[in-house]
Design a protein around this motif. Structure first.
Motif: not given
Length: 125
Positions: A1-29
């Motif tokens: 099973v592989q999990l690839q997280a992305s979307g992190g970074g530098l943001v100011q107070v009050g800001g927003s970010l969306r993280l993603s994690c793509a999964v392979s090698g398993r029946t995700f659902s």
């Protein structure tokens, strides 16, 4: 099973970010998913969890009302939408797949058996 997280970074107070994690090698659902985080010098902390169908979601107390976990089973991806970020949210964020299909707590690290590499979120004041 592989999990690839992305979307992190530098943001100011009050800001927003969306993280993603793509999964392979398993029946995700078939499996629940979780997000955890670890700040420097602190233990890893539960952030959010979502059941296989997406019908139930769970959150850590420190992020309730600010973060939203979701998933797209067609894309084998779980997301973490983070709003109203504060410096205390600074951490490495990890996604993880639950070990058991239909039981077990979403809040405990021991219930997850596959982990992504982590993505760093830094909230500056």
């Amino acid at each position: 099973v592989q999990l690839q997280a992305s979307g992190g970074g530098l943001v100011q107070v009050g800001g927003s970010l969306r993280l993603s994690c793509a999964v392979s090698g398993r029946t995700f659902s078939n499996y629940g998913m979780g997000w955890f985080r670890q700040a420097p010098g602190k233990e890893r902390e539960f952030v959010g969890g979502i059941t296989a169908s997406g019908g139930n979601r769970y959150y850590g107390d420190s992020v309730k009302g600010r973060f939203t976990i979701s998933r797209d089973n067609g894309k084998n991806t779980v997301y973490l939408q983070m709003n109203s970020l504060i410096p205390e949210d600074t951490a490495v964020y990890y996604c993880a797949v639950k070990a058991r299909k239909y039981s077990g707590s979403y809040y405990l690290e021991s219930e997850y058996n596959d982990w992504g590499q982590g993505t760093l979120v830094t909230v500056s004041s």
